[in-house]
Scaffold this motif. Structure first.
Motif, PDB file in Angstrom:
ATOM      1  N   UNK A   1       0.263  -1.154   0.142  1.00 47.32           N
ATOM      2  CA  UNK A   1       0.129  -0.289  -0.067  1.00 47.32           C
ATOM      3  C   UNK A   1       1.062   1.208  -0.335  1.00 47.32           C
ATOM      4  N   UNK A   2       2.277   0.909   0.737  1.00 46.34           N
ATOM      5  CA  UNK A   2       3.097   2.284   1.000  1.00 46.34           C
ATOM      6  C   UNK A   2       3.654   2.880  -0.771  1.00 46.34           C
ATOM      7  N   UNK A   3       4.288   1.572  -1.306  1.00 49.87           N
ATOM      8  CA  UNK A   3       4.566   1.762  -2.469  1.00 49.87           C
ATOM      9  C   UNK A   3       3.711   2.063  -3.308  1.00 49.87           C
ATOM     10  N   UNK A   4       1.910   2.327  -3.117  1.00 48.64           N
ATOM     11  CA  UNK A   4       1.087   1.766  -4.744  1.00 48.64           C
ATOM     12  C   UNK A   4       0.931   4.067  -3.718  1.00 48.64           C
ATOM     13  N   UNK A   5       0.985   3.814  -3.051  1.00 48.94           N
ATOM     14  CA  UNK A   5       1.169   5.584  -2.364  1.00 48.94           C
ATOM     15  C   UNK A   5       2.056   5.960  -3.375  1.00 48.94           C
ATOM     16  N   UNK A   6       3.332   5.481  -2.654  1.00 45.51           N
ATOM     17  CA  UNK A   6       4.984   6.283  -3.598  1.00 45.51           C
ATOM     18  C   UNK A   6       4.551   6.463  -5.214  1.00 45.51           C
ATOM     19  N   UNK A   7       4.215   5.480  -5.827  1.00 44.21           N
ATOM     20  CA  UNK A   7       3.802   5.717  -6.933  1.00 44.21           C
ATOM     21  C   UNK A   7       3.195   6.787  -7.957  1.00 44.21           C
ATOM     22  N   UNK A   8       1.800   7.085  -7.176  1.00 46.64           N
ATOM     23  CA  UNK A   8       0.872   7.924  -7.139  1.00 46.64           C
ATOM     24  C   UNK A   8       1.618   9.203  -6.790  1.00 46.64           C
ATOM     25  N   UNK A   9       2.016   9.337  -5.829  1.00 47.78           N
ATOM     26  CA  UNK A   9       2.856  10.801  -5.906  1.00 47.78           C
ATOM     27  C   UNK A   9       3.670  11.322  -6.331  1.00 47.78           C
ATOM     28  N   UNK A  10       4.568   9.880  -7.772  1.00 48.09           N
ATOM     29  CA  UNK A  10       6.202  10.402  -7.945  1.00 48.09           C
ATOM     30  C   UNK A  10       5.759  11.202  -9.104  1.00 48.09           C
ATOM     31  N   UNK A  11       6.403  11.383  -9.950  1.00 50.64           N
ATOM     32  CA  UNK A  11       5.842  12.204 -11.646  1.00 50.64           C
ATOM     33  C   UNK A  11       5.978  11.488 -13.004  1.00 50.64           C
ATOM     34  N   UNK A  12       5.342  12.033 -13.165  1.00 55.88           N
ATOM     35  CA  UNK A  12       5.384  10.747 -14.322  1.00 55.88           C
ATOM     36  C   UNK A  12       6.304  11.328 -15.551  1.00 55.88           C
ATOM     37  N   UNK A  13       6.784  10.362 -15.983  1.00 53.71           N
ATOM     38  CA  UNK A  13       7.880  10.404 -17.280  1.00 53.71           C
ATOM     39  C   UNK A  13       7.483   9.192 -17.893  1.00 53.71           C
ATOM     40  N   UNK A  14       7.737  10.124 -19.237  1.00 56.45           N
ATOM     41  CA  UNK A  14       8.540   9.309 -20.452  1.00 56.45           C
ATOM     42  C   UNK A  14       9.478   7.130 -19.930  1.00 56.45           C
ATOM     43  N   UNK A  15       8.798   6.140 -20.420  1.00 55.19           N
ATOM     44  CA  UNK A  15       8.976   5.479 -19.999  1.00 55.19           C
ATOM     45  C   UNK A  15       8.080   4.080 -20.867  1.00 55.19           C
ATOM     46  N   UNK A  16       9.183   2.779 -21.292  1.00 56.28           N
ATOM     47  CA  UNK A  16       8.146   1.822 -22.041  1.00 56.28           C
ATOM     48  C   UNK A  16       7.675   1.189 -21.293  1.00 56.28           C
ATOM     49  N   UNK A  17       7.318   0.997 -19.791  1.00 53.17           N
ATOM     50  CA  UNK A  17       7.137   0.211 -19.192  1.00 53.17           C
ATOM     51  C   UNK A  17       5.228   0.708 -18.273  1.00 53.17           C
ATOM     52  N   UNK A  18       4.780  -0.063 -19.178  1.00 50.90           N
ATOM     53  CA  UNK A  18       2.848   0.839 -18.570  1.00 50.90           C
ATOM     54  C   UNK A  18       3.216  -0.192 -16.483  1.00 50.90           C
ATOM     55  N   UNK A  19       2.790   1.365 -15.981  1.00 54.35           N
ATOM     56  CA  UNK A  19       3.273   0.827 -14.735  1.00 54.35           C
ATOM     57  C   UNK A  19       1.623   0.016 -14.079  1.00 54.35           C
ATOM     58  N   UNK A  20       2.363  -0.575 -12.980  1.00 50.06           N
ATOM     59  CA  UNK A  20       1.920  -2.138 -12.740  1.00 50.06           C
ATOM     60  C   UNK A  20       0.777  -1.199 -11.224  1.00 50.06           C
TER      61      UNK A  20
END
Length: 695
Positions: free
Chosen positions: A201-220
């Protein structure tokens, strides 16, 4: 009649949760991708197992890693072969695996231990080792860093991500699998699963708070494992509450057994959550609220669905009892749950408008039921009278079950309403008293018909006495339902008339026997009045035992009726115009006789139970009017007499004054005029002279 009231006893108070209690996702849990599905999907791409090894892993590896590397060189590359390595690397039961050589130390210092390989992570997760969650998270972050750096091809990154996701499927299944059956899991094991859940859950919140950037991966992310757990709780609640209830006590309907099962299950399960799970779950998860809300929502949905249909009287009552009483009081406010569930604020099982409609239906149903039950009870009682069935004897009194039946019918209707809410009990009280008033009028009419048509029956008098005795039970019950001064006249008047008509019937033969005896007073021109009166009272005394089967209070009332009759008949004979006394001596003698007779009548009636003290002045005061010779003194005595007996009219006064043959017409008119003057407050309002006709 109130079987539903046993719900209070059936809900457990202090019970431990049985071993079969399972608070978990059921077998048909929400569809999550399985390991085999992920493996099948991942096998379409080619990659070496080394692709998931973090780039920063040390070049030097333990000996076991060298052996594994040699084995890998002999195999064709590809992700499918990588999963075959996972399978081969899995140890057999009772044997060490390739990832855990015999004799190898169980742990190494973090600084010297290399990051685990994908094969090792998979093996650990399949063994249920949740310690693999931390290195898996590091692997995920490393992949995200590689994607952000842009040093690898998109194809390479996707291959690596598919392997990470395959491992997360394993971890998710392990964590949620443990949380599906929390009461079957050792506390330390459960805490470990909860720690992983919290970390995700903490990692979900961390990922949501991170600024989106260009990436070849679709975020899980977000993975929303906590949401998946809550869905599982909801599904577990549905399965638990929808389970077929065990065979219960005889006489319960299917709906009653279902609701009793749901109520008991919810209470037991939530008590287990509070006692056994709450201490283990972190506060932010709020395990009590999760389970309570899930159970409440399913319970409410079941009631709402049922309320949409046209319910029978029994099911309407049952539904209201659960919504308004059992659920809020025996479950939500039970000793073990009160503190927790009041905080959660679950609310009512049904919306207020629907509750009001159900309450209106209940009141209407109950009034109709009470009306029909009372009518049926009266019909059965009337049939017993007509068949000349003797009444029961109870404690030496004639007894009828009719009054008890009516009291029970009214009381049970009141109790049913109060078992829903006290306010509903207040509402139905007024309606039931109206129905009781209607019934009492029907009862009086049926009794009058019996008095008129069934005189020839052998048990006629006994049944009359039994019905008079009924008045006591009914009146006492009404006084319990309302204070005596608040009982409306339309409730008391039918009982008073029934009792009065019953007394008239019982005394009719006695009064008929007394009539010729009273005539002797005028036939003998008041000669030997003492002997005549003695014969009258002897006749009364012989008949009084006939009334012994009346309740004591009614025997006293009947004695008062006899007392009134004796005084009334004596005054009637005294008022006959055939007696005219012209001298003061004659009037003095008559006054002494009347006074002596009055004393005898009073003592006899008092000894036999009459409490009619208001009659004590009736004859002595008339004797005083006969004795006095001064018109002014007579006027004062008449004025006093009128305060005792306000129905004493000029006609009655004229009949008494006619005895005094030495009064002039003007004196008589002057004395009569005193009754035109208001005499102030009256001492009694009971009728006496209104029962006496004068010419």
């Amino acid at each position: 009649m109130l079987k539903m009231m046993t719900f209070f006893q059936d809900l457990p108070g202090q019970q431990t949760v049985p071993a079969v209690l399972v608070l978990h996702f059921p077998g048909s849990s929400p569809k999550l991708p399985s390991t085999s599905e992920v493996e099948s999907e991942a096998s379409m791409s080619e990659a070496s197992s080394e692709d998931l090894v973090p780039p920063l892993a040390p070049k030097a590896a333990p000996e076991r890693d060298k052996e594994e590397a040699k084995k890998k060189k002999k195999r064709p590359k590809g992700l499918a072969n990588m999963f075959s390595v996972f399978t081969k690397g899995r140890k057999k039961k009772g044997q060490p695996s390739s990832a855990e050589p015999e004799g190898a130390p169980e742990s190494q210092p973090e600084s010297s231990r290399p990051p685990p390989t994908v094969e090792e992570l998979k093996a650990d997760l399949e063994r249920g080792r949740l310690e693999a969650a931390r290195p898996l998270l590091a692997l995920e972050r490393e992949l995200q860093a590689a994607a952000a750096a842009g040093g690898e091809s998109a194809e390479e990154l996707v291959r690596r991500q598919s392997k990470v996701e395959a491992l997360y499927v394993l971890l998710r299944d392990q964590v949620l699998g443990l949380l599906r059956r929390p009461l079957d899991v050792a506390p330390e094991r459960l805490r470990q699963a909860l720690a992983v859940l919290a970390e995700q859950e903490r990692e979900d919140r961390r990922a949501a708070a991170a600024e989106p950037g260009a990436s070849a991966l679709v975020s899980a992310r977000p993975r929303r494992w906590l949401e998946l757990w809550r869905r599982g709780v909801a599904q577990a609640a549905e399965e638990r509450l929808c389970a077929r209830p065990a065979a219960g006590a005889e006489g319960r309907s299917e709906a009653e057994r279902i609701f009793l099962h749901m109520g008991r299950t919810m209470k037991e399960d939530l008590e287990a959550v509070v006692e056994r799970l709450k201490p283990l779950f972190p506060a932010e998860v709020d395990v009590v609220a999760a389970y309570a809300e899930s159970y409440h929502e399913h319970f409410a949905a079941h009631l709402a669905a049922m309320a949409q249909f046209e319910l029978c009287e029994r099911d309407t009552y049952m539904l209201l009892v659960w919504v308004q009483n059992l659920y809020p009081n025996d479950i939500i406010n039970s000793p073990k749950l009160r503190g927790e569930l009041q905080r959660v604020q679950l609310g009512s099982l049904l919306p207020p408008r629907q509750i009001r409609l159900l309450e209106a239906t209940f009141l209407s149903n109950e009034v109709v039921s009470v009306r029909e039950l009372m009518a049926r009870a009266l019909e059965l009682e009337s049939q017993r009278w007509a068949r000349d069935v003797a009444p029961q004897r109870l404690d030496g009194h004639c007894h009828s079950e009719l009054a008890i039946d009516i009291i029970q019918i009214i009381s049970q209707g009141q109790t049913k309403a109060e078992s829903i809410t006290l306010d509903l009990g207040v509402q139905i009280k007024h309606l039931l008293l109206l129905e009781l008033a209607t019934f009492l009028r029907s009862y009086q009419r049926a009794f009058d018909e019996f008095l008129e048509k069934c005189r020839q029956l052998r048990n006629y008098r006994a049944n009359v006495i039994a019905n008079i005795n009924n008045c006591l039970s009914l009146r006492t019950s009404m006084e319990n339902w309302q204070t005596p001064q608040d009982i409306p006249g339309h409730l008391l008047s039918p009982l008073s008339e029934l009792k009065s008509h019953g007394f008239d019937t019982l005394l009719q033969r006695l009064f008929g026997d007394l009539k010729p005896l009273f005539k002797r007073f005028t036939q003998t021109r008041w000669a030997a009045p003492a002997q005549t009166l003695e014969e009258i009272l002897s006749t009364v005394a012989e008949r009084l035992p006939e009334f012994s089967e009346l309740h004591d209070c009614f025997r006293e009332e009947l004695a008062e009726v006899v007392h009134l009759h004796l005084v009334k008949e004596y005054i009637i004979r005294l008022s006959k115009r055939s007696l005219v006394l012209r001298t003061a001596e004659q009037q003095q003698q008559l006054a002494e006789d009347v006074l002596a007779n009055a004393d005898v009548i009073q003592r006899f009636c008092t000894q036999n139970g009459s409490s009619a003290t208001w009659l004590h002045h009736a004859l002595p005061k008339l004797a005083e009017v006969i004795r006095l010779q001064d018109p002014s003194a007579i006027k004062i005595e008449v004025a006093t007499y009128a305060t005792w007996y306000p129905d004493f009219s000029k006609g009655h006064l004229s009949a008494i004054l006619a005895i005094k043959g030495n009064l002039s017409s003007s004196e008589v008119r002057s004395i009569r005029s005193i009754l035109d003057v208001s005499m102030g407050p009256h001492q009694s309002t009971k009728p006496l002279f209104s029962l006496i006709k004068v010419g």
